[in-house]
Design a protein around this motif. Structure first.
Motif, PDB file in Angstrom:
ATOM      1  N   PRO A 133    -100.960  -3.623 -61.622  1.00  0.00           N
ATOM      2  CA  PRO A 133    -101.414  -2.683 -60.591  1.00  0.00           C
ATOM      3  C   PRO A 133    -100.810  -3.033 -59.231  1.00  0.00           C
ATOM      4  CG  PRO A 133    -103.170  -4.205 -61.185  1.00  0.00           C
ATOM      5  CD  PRO A 133    -102.075  -4.410 -62.188  1.00  0.00           C
ATOM      6  N   LYS A 134    -100.544  -2.001 -58.446  1.00  0.00           N
ATOM      7  CA  LYS A 134    -100.011  -2.215 -57.118  1.00  0.00           C
ATOM      8  C   LYS A 134    -101.056  -2.929 -56.261  1.00  0.00           C
ATOM      9  CE  LYS A 134     -97.160   1.969 -57.203  1.00  0.00           C
ATOM     10  NZ  LYS A 134     -96.887   3.283 -56.566  1.00  0.00           N
ATOM     11  N   PRO A 135    -100.606  -3.849 -55.413  1.00  0.00           N
ATOM     12  CA  PRO A 135    -101.568  -4.540 -54.544  1.00  0.00           C
ATOM     13  C   PRO A 135    -102.222  -3.561 -53.581  1.00  0.00           C
ATOM     14  CG  PRO A 135     -99.299  -5.054 -53.921  1.00  0.00           C
ATOM     15  CD  PRO A 135     -99.219  -4.324 -55.211  1.00  0.00           C
ATOM     16  N   GLN A 136    -103.521  -3.699 -53.441  1.00  0.00           N
ATOM     17  CA  GLN A 136    -104.298  -2.808 -52.577  1.00  0.00           C
ATOM     18  C   GLN A 136    -104.660  -3.458 -51.250  1.00  0.00           C
ATOM     19  OE1 GLN A 136    -104.837   0.408 -53.608  1.00  0.00           O
ATOM     20  NE2 GLN A 136    -103.529  -0.235 -55.314  1.00  0.00           N
ATOM     21  N   THR A 137    -104.602  -4.774 -51.197  1.00  0.00           N
ATOM     22  CA  THR A 137    -104.974  -5.484 -49.977  1.00  0.00           C
ATOM     23  C   THR A 137    -103.851  -6.432 -49.577  1.00  0.00           C
ATOM     24  OG1 THR A 137    -105.980  -7.370 -51.122  1.00  0.00           O
ATOM     25  CG2 THR A 137    -107.391  -5.435 -50.706  1.00  0.00           C
ATOM     26  N   LEU A 138    -103.898  -6.904 -48.348  1.00  0.00           N
ATOM     27  CA  LEU A 138    -102.886  -7.838 -47.875  1.00  0.00           C
ATOM     28  C   LEU A 138    -102.915  -9.121 -48.698  1.00  0.00           C
ATOM     29  CD1 LEU A 138    -100.680  -8.639 -45.918  1.00  0.00           C
ATOM     30  CD2 LEU A 138    -102.457  -9.313 -44.262  1.00  0.00           C
ATOM     31  N   ALA A 139    -104.097  -9.592 -49.061  1.00  0.00           N
ATOM     32  CA  ALA A 139    -104.204 -10.813 -49.866  1.00  0.00           C
ATOM     33  C   ALA A 139    -103.529 -10.622 -51.220  1.00  0.00           C
ATOM     34  CB  ALA A 139    -105.672 -11.196 -50.048  1.00  0.00           C
ATOM     35  N   GLU A 140    -103.713  -9.460 -51.832  1.00  0.00           N
ATOM     36  CA  GLU A 140    -103.073  -9.192 -53.126  1.00  0.00           C
ATOM     37  C   GLU A 140    -101.554  -9.105 -52.969  1.00  0.00           C
ATOM     38  OE1 GLU A 140    -104.852  -5.638 -54.582  1.00  0.00           O
ATOM     39  OE2 GLU A 140    -106.772  -6.575 -55.065  1.00  0.00           O
ATOM     40  N   LEU A 141    -101.113  -8.490 -51.888  1.00  0.00           N
ATOM     41  CA  LEU A 141     -99.669  -8.401 -51.628  1.00  0.00           C
ATOM     42  C   LEU A 141     -99.075  -9.792 -51.469  1.00  0.00           C
ATOM     43  CD1 LEU A 141     -97.127  -6.701 -50.924  1.00  0.00           C
ATOM     44  CD2 LEU A 141     -97.893  -6.779 -48.528  1.00  0.00           C
ATOM     45  N   THR A 184     -94.502  -7.281 -39.112  1.00  0.00           N
ATOM     46  CA  THR A 184     -94.501  -5.892 -38.689  1.00  0.00           C
ATOM     47  C   THR A 184     -93.717  -5.758 -37.391  1.00  0.00           C
ATOM     48  OG1 THR A 184     -96.466  -6.022 -37.297  1.00  0.00           O
ATOM     49  CG2 THR A 184     -96.823  -5.660 -39.657  1.00  0.00           C
ATOM     50  N   ASP A 185     -93.411  -4.509 -37.037  1.00  0.00           N
ATOM     51  CA  ASP A 185     -92.686  -4.299 -35.790  1.00  0.00           C
ATOM     52  C   ASP A 185     -93.553  -4.561 -34.568  1.00  0.00           C
ATOM     53  OD1 ASP A 185     -94.295  -2.116 -36.157  1.00  0.00           O
ATOM     54  OD2 ASP A 185     -92.737  -0.611 -35.852  1.00  0.00           O
ATOM     55  N   GLN A 186     -94.860  -4.804 -34.793  1.00  0.00           N
ATOM     56  CA  GLN A 186     -95.721  -5.252 -33.695  1.00  0.00           C
ATOM     57  C   GLN A 186     -95.811  -6.771 -33.619  1.00  0.00           C
ATOM     58  OE1 GLN A 186     -97.145  -2.517 -35.728  1.00  0.00           O
ATOM     59  NE2 GLN A 186     -96.142  -1.232 -34.192  1.00  0.00           N
ATOM     60  N   GLY A 187     -95.107  -7.450 -34.527  1.00  0.00           N
ATOM     61  CA  GLY A 187     -95.052  -8.898 -34.485  1.00  0.00           C
ATOM     62  C   GLY A 187     -96.050  -9.622 -35.356  1.00  0.00           C
ATOM     63  N   LYS A 188     -96.865  -8.896 -36.137  1.00  0.00           N
ATOM     64  CA  LYS A 188     -97.834  -9.554 -37.005  1.00  0.00           C
ATOM     65  C   LYS A 188     -97.125 -10.163 -38.213  1.00  0.00           C
ATOM     66  CE  LYS A 188    -102.002  -8.902 -39.802  1.00  0.00           C
ATOM     67  NZ  LYS A 188    -103.054  -7.976 -40.250  1.00  0.00           N
ATOM     68  N   ILE A 189     -97.348 -11.447 -38.462  1.00  0.00           N
ATOM     69  CA  ILE A 189     -96.745 -12.132 -39.600  1.00  0.00           C
ATOM     70  C   ILE A 189     -97.489 -11.726 -40.874  1.00  0.00           C
ATOM     71  CG2 ILE A 189     -96.164 -14.340 -40.635  1.00  0.00           C
ATOM     72  CD1 ILE A 189     -94.617 -13.804 -38.088  1.00  0.00           C
ATOM     73  N   THR A 213     -92.928   0.841 -45.043  1.00  0.00           N
ATOM     74  CA  THR A 213     -93.880   0.826 -46.160  1.00  0.00           C
ATOM     75  C   THR A 213     -94.402   2.238 -46.418  1.00  0.00           C
ATOM     76  OG1 THR A 213     -95.811   0.459 -44.746  1.00  0.00           O
ATOM     77  CG2 THR A 213     -94.594  -1.489 -45.479  1.00  0.00           C
ATOM     78  N   ALA A 214     -95.169   2.375 -47.497  1.00  0.00           N
ATOM     79  CA  ALA A 214     -95.715   3.680 -47.878  1.00  0.00           C
ATOM     80  C   ALA A 214     -96.665   4.237 -46.834  1.00  0.00           C
ATOM     81  CB  ALA A 214     -96.419   3.575 -49.229  1.00  0.00           C
ATOM     82  N   ASN A 215     -97.259   3.380 -46.030  1.00  0.00           N
ATOM     83  CA  ASN A 215     -98.168   3.877 -44.982  1.00  0.00           C
ATOM     84  C   ASN A 215     -97.472   4.006 -43.626  1.00  0.00           C
ATOM     85  OD1 ASN A 215     -97.912   1.247 -44.141  1.00  0.00           O
ATOM     86  ND2 ASN A 215    -100.044   0.662 -44.490  1.00  0.00           N
ATOM     87  N   GLY A 216     -96.121   3.968 -43.632  1.00  0.00           N
ATOM     88  CA  GLY A 216     -95.357   4.213 -42.420  1.00  0.00           C
ATOM     89  C   GLY A 216     -95.145   3.029 -41.513  1.00  0.00           C
ATOM     90  N   LEU A 266     -92.815  -4.341 -51.110  1.00  0.00           N
ATOM     91  CA  LEU A 266     -93.209  -4.088 -49.721  1.00  0.00           C
ATOM     92  C   LEU A 266     -93.125  -2.601 -49.388  1.00  0.00           C
ATOM     93  CD1 LEU A 266     -91.330  -7.091 -48.078  1.00  0.00           C
ATOM     94  CD2 LEU A 266     -93.814  -6.836 -48.241  1.00  0.00           C
ATOM     95  N   ALA A 267     -92.081  -1.936 -49.881  1.00  0.00           N
ATOM     96  CA  ALA A 267     -91.872  -0.533 -49.542  1.00  0.00           C
ATOM     97  C   ALA A 267     -92.957   0.370 -50.116  1.00  0.00           C
ATOM     98  CB  ALA A 267     -90.497  -0.082 -50.032  1.00  0.00           C
ATOM     99  N   GLU A 268     -93.517  -0.011 -51.273  1.00  0.00           N
ATOM    100  CA  GLU A 268     -94.529   0.847 -51.895  1.00  0.00           C
ATOM    101  C   GLU A 268     -95.953   0.478 -51.487  1.00  0.00           C
ATOM    102  OE1 GLU A 268     -93.809   0.335 -56.039  1.00  0.00           O
ATOM    103  OE2 GLU A 268     -94.894  -1.572 -56.188  1.00  0.00           O
ATOM    104  N   TYR A 269     -96.096  -0.550 -50.667  1.00  0.00           N
ATOM    105  CA  TYR A 269     -97.431  -0.983 -50.254  1.00  0.00           C
ATOM    106  C   TYR A 269     -98.051   0.045 -49.292  1.00  0.00           C
ATOM    107  CZ  TYR A 269    -101.187  -3.845 -48.291  1.00  0.00           C
ATOM    108  OH  TYR A 269    -102.405  -4.309 -47.890  1.00  0.00           O
ATOM    109  N   ALA A 270     -99.276   0.456 -49.594  1.00  0.00           N
ATOM    110  CA  ALA A 270     -99.963   1.469 -48.780  1.00  0.00           C
ATOM    111  C   ALA A 270    -101.292   0.961 -48.231  1.00  0.00           C
ATOM    112  CB  ALA A 270    -100.202   2.735 -49.605  1.00  0.00           C
ATOM    113  N   GLY A 271    -101.529  -0.334 -48.369  1.00  0.00           N
ATOM    114  CA  GLY A 271    -102.806  -0.894 -47.925  1.00  0.00           C
ATOM    115  C   GLY A 271    -102.850  -1.158 -46.435  1.00  0.00           C
ATOM    116  N   GLU A 272    -103.927  -1.791 -46.026  1.00  0.00           N
ATOM    117  CA  GLU A 272    -104.116  -2.125 -44.621  1.00  0.00           C
ATOM    118  C   GLU A 272    -103.445  -3.453 -44.297  1.00  0.00           C
ATOM    119  OE1 GLU A 272    -105.544  -0.158 -42.397  1.00  0.00           O
ATOM    120  OE2 GLU A 272    -105.885   1.379 -43.942  1.00  0.00           O
ATOM    121  N   TRP A 273    -103.168  -3.651 -43.005  1.00  0.00           N
ATOM    122  CA  TRP A 273    -102.602  -4.908 -42.542  1.00  0.00           C
ATOM    123  C   TRP A 273    -103.694  -5.723 -41.891  1.00  0.00           C
ATOM    124  CZ3 TRP A 273     -98.082  -5.487 -44.713  1.00  0.00           C
ATOM    125  CH2 TRP A 273     -97.325  -4.354 -45.031  1.00  0.00           C
TER     126      TRP A 273
END
Length: 525
Positions: free
Chosen positions: A30-38, A62-67, A485-488, A518-525
Motif C-alpha cells: 500500500p502507498k504510504p499515507q503518513t510521513l512516518a510511513e513514507l 520541501t521548497d519551504q526548507g522542511k527536512i 508530489t501528488a499533493n502539489g 515521493l512523486a506519488e505521495y499525497a499525505g501530509e507533511w
C-alpha cells in the motif's frame, strides 16, 4: 459419483496453474499515507541487504526548507556528473542565458588581390559546439551529437573567406587555443578514460567535441583489411590498420575490433576481425591535439574551395603565446561565427551530461574580466584555478558551505571530487528562486523524456515530473533535482550511492523507486 469426482479433479488441475501464479504474485504494498510511513519505505529501500557494503547519502526537503528525510547528509561523496550542477549554476549566474561565444579568423592584413600574406589564425574562445550537434535551420532546438562528414561552422568560415575573394594564403593555418591556459586534462581523471570521447582534452578551440568517429567497413574478401574512414572526413589522424576481414557469420554475429590511441599523439592502431557480412563498426575516439585538429579541418575546408595554402596546419597554446605574443587588436578579423546562447549550451551540458562542454564552460569563468597573467615561473596562470575560485565565490553567495567540498574539475569525471548531499540541496534551493531559475531547471534531464533520464521512471508518477541531474562512474551513482508530489508539494532531492560493486542498474533502480515513491505521495507533511 465418480463422474463428479473426475470432473472436479479436471477442473482443479486446469485451475492449478492460475492459482499458483496468483499465489506467487507479490502482494501490492500500500502507498504510504503518513510521513512516518513514507520515511519507513525510504529506509527499507536504502537498507536492502544487497547494499550492506555501500554508502548512501540522502537529503529530501520541501521548497519551504522542511527536512523530510536525511542520511549522512553532511558526509562527503563522490558526485560523478552531479558536479555539473555546481558548474552550470555558477556559469549561468555569471553570464546569463543570452551570452554567446565568438570564434574568429584573423590575419595580419586583409587579402590583397586575393592573397593573404602570412598566417591565418583560427582563434577559439571556448565555443563548445563547433560540431554537428545543432540543426542549422533550427538553431534553438536541442539535439544529440551526430557524427558528420563536415562541420557546419568550419564550412561557414571557409565559405566566408571564399566569398571575400581569398585565393591564396602564403603562410600557415594556425589553430590558436591560447584563450585558456593550463592542463588540457582534469585533476584526478583516469588515464583509461582519455582515449574516448568522454575524456577528450579541454581546449578553447574545440571542434566536433574534440573527437573523431571511426567507421570500420568489412573488406570484400576474407583476409582483406577493412576500410576505415573518419567522420568528419579528414586526413588528420595517422591510422595503422592491422584488422582483418573474417569469414561470414550468422546474423547478429560478433565483431571483434579493438582500437588503441597513443596518449601523446594522434596515432591510432586498429586490430581484430570484422565478419565479411557484418554491419559497420563505429567508435568515437578523442583527439590528442584539439587545436591542430581544428586547424587541419579548416585548412581542408579551404582547399576544397580551391584556396591554396602554402604553409602547414599548426597549433598555438597559451605557453607558446608567451614567446609569440598574440594581440588581436593589431590583427584584422576576416570573419567569425557565434555560438548558441548560454541557455542552449547548458542543455548540452546537463541533459546528455557532456564532460568536455562543462569543463569549457567552467573555464569561461576564469577568463572573464582577466588578462593572461603569468605565474612566478613565467608561465600562464592556469585558467582552471581562477575559474574554480569564481565558482567557490558563487557557491558561498548561494549559501553553500564549501569547507567540506573538493572541487577538482567541472564535470565530475575526477575521482578527487567530493560533495555532500546538504551542499547540493543548498545549491538547488538557491537556484529554485534564482533570477534564471527557469533556465536552470529546463537544462536538467526530465524523467522518461530526455537526456540521461530518457529511459528511466517511465510509467511512474515521476515521469515528466522529476527534473534532475544524474551522475555515473564505476561504483558511483547520483541523482539530484526537483520533483512535485501528488499533493502539489515541490521537493528538492539529493541522493548519492558510493562503493557498490554490484550492477549499477540495481542502484539506479532504487533511485528510480525512491523518486516514484515521493512523486506519488499525497499525505501530509
Amino acid at each position: 459419483m465418480h463422474k463428479f469426482l473426475s470432473l472436479a479433479l479436471i477442473i482443479a488441475l486446469i485451475a492449478a496453474p492460475a492459482l499458483a501464479q496468483q499465489a506467487a504474485a507479490p502482494a501490492q504494498i500500500p502507498k504510504p499515507q503518513t510521513l512516518a510511513e513514507l520515511q519507513a519505505r525510504i529506509v527499507a529501500l536504502l537498507d536492502d541487504p544487497k547494499f550492506v557494503s555501500m554508502r548512501w547519502g540522502a537529503l529530501i526537503k520541501t521548497d519551504q526548507g522542511k527536512i523530510i528525510f536525511e542520511r549522512d547528509a553532511d558526509k562527503a561523496f563522490t558526485p560523478a556528473s552531479n558536479m555539473k550542477l555546481y558548474t552550470s549554476a555558477a556559469v549561468l549566474d555569471a553570464f546569463g542565458p543570452d551570452y554567446k561565444i565568438k570564434t574568429s579568423v584573423y590575419a595580419a592584413k586583409p587579402a590583397k588581390k586575393g592573397v593573404i600574406a602570412g598566417d591565418v589564425i583560427l582563434y577559439g574562445r571556448g565555443d563548445p559546439n563547433l560540431s554537428a550537434r545543432f540543426d542549422a535551420e533550427n538553431p534553438d532546438k536541442f539535439g544529440d551529437f551526430y557524427p558528420a562528414d563536415k562541420i557546419a561552422a568550419i564550412e561557414q568560415l571557409a565559405d566566408q573567406l571564399k566569398a571575400a575573394g581569398v585565393k591564396i594564403i602564403t603562410g600557415n593555418l594556425i589553430g590558436n587555443e591560447s584563450y585558456f591556459a593550463g592542463d588540457a586534462l582534469g585533476t584526478g581523471w583516469e588515464w583509461d578514460d582519455l582515449q574516448f570521447y568522454y575524456g577528450a582534452p579541454i581546449s578553447a578551440l574545440t571542434v566536433n567535441d574534440n573527437a573523431i568517429t571511426y567507421v570500420v567497413t568489412p573488406g570484400k574478401r576474407v583476409g582483406d583489411a577493412p576500410v576505415i574512414r573518419t567522420r568528419p572526413a579528414t586526413a588528420f589522424p595517422t591510422i595503422i590498420n592491422h584488422a582483418k576481414t573474417s569469414a561470414a557469420i550468422a546474423v547478429n554475429g560478433r565483431t571483434r575490433i579493438g582500437v588503441h590511441r597513443s596518449l601523446d599523439r594522434d596515432t591510432l592502431e586498429f586490430f581484430g576481425t570484422i565478419p565479411r557480412n557484418a554491419s559497420d563498426f563505429e567508435v568515437e575516439i578523442a583527439v590528442q591535439s584539439p587545436a591542430a585538429f581544428a586547424a587541419t579541418l579548416f585548412k581542408e575546408a579551404l582547399q576544397r574551395r580551391g584556396i591554396k595554402i602554402r604553409g602547414k596546419a599548426k597549433a598555438l597554446n597559451a605557453i607558446d603565446r608567451v614567446g609569440n605574443p598574440f594581440d588581436m587588436n593589431k590583427l584584422t578579423e576576416l570573419t567569425f561565427v557565434e555560438s548558441q546562447p548560454m541557455a542552449t549550451l547548458l542543455k548540452v551540458v546537463n541533459k546528455p551530461s557532456q564532460n568536455l562542454h562543462t569543463e569549457i564552460m567552467l573555464r569561461q569563468l576564469g577568463v572573464a574580466n582577466t588578462s593572461h597573467e603569468l605565474d612566478e615561473y613565467g608561465r600562464p596562470k592556469p585558467t582552471f584555478e581562477r575559474a574554480n575560485e569564481a565558482r567557490k565565490q558563487f557557491l558561498t553567495k548561494a549559501g553553500v558551505n564549501i569547507a567540506p567540498l573538493s572541487l577538482r574539475d567541472g564535470s565530475g569525471l575526477s575521482r578527487s571530487d567530493l560533495v555532500t548531499p546538504r551542499a547540493t540541496s543548498q545549491l538547488l534551493e538557491f537556484m529554485r528562486t534564482h533570477q534564471q531559475a527557469t533556465v536552470f531547471r529546463e537544462s536538467l534531464p526530465v524523467a522518461g523524456f530526455d537526456g540521461t533520464l530518457k529511459r528511466r521512471m517511465k510509467g511512474t508518477a515521476a515521469e515528466g515530473n522529476l527534473r534532475a541531474k544524474t551522475g555515473t562512474l564505476t561504483y558511483v551513482n547520483a541523482l539530484s533535482g526537483y520533483l512535485t508530489t501528488a499533493n502539489g508539494q515541490t521537493l528538492i532531492v539529493s541522493f548519492y550511492g558510493n562503493n557498490y560493486v554490484g550492477a549499477g542498474r540495481e542502484v539506479t533502480g532504487t533511485l528510480d523507486q525512491l523518486c516514484a515513491l515521493l512523486a506519488e505521495y499525497a499525505g501530509e507533511w
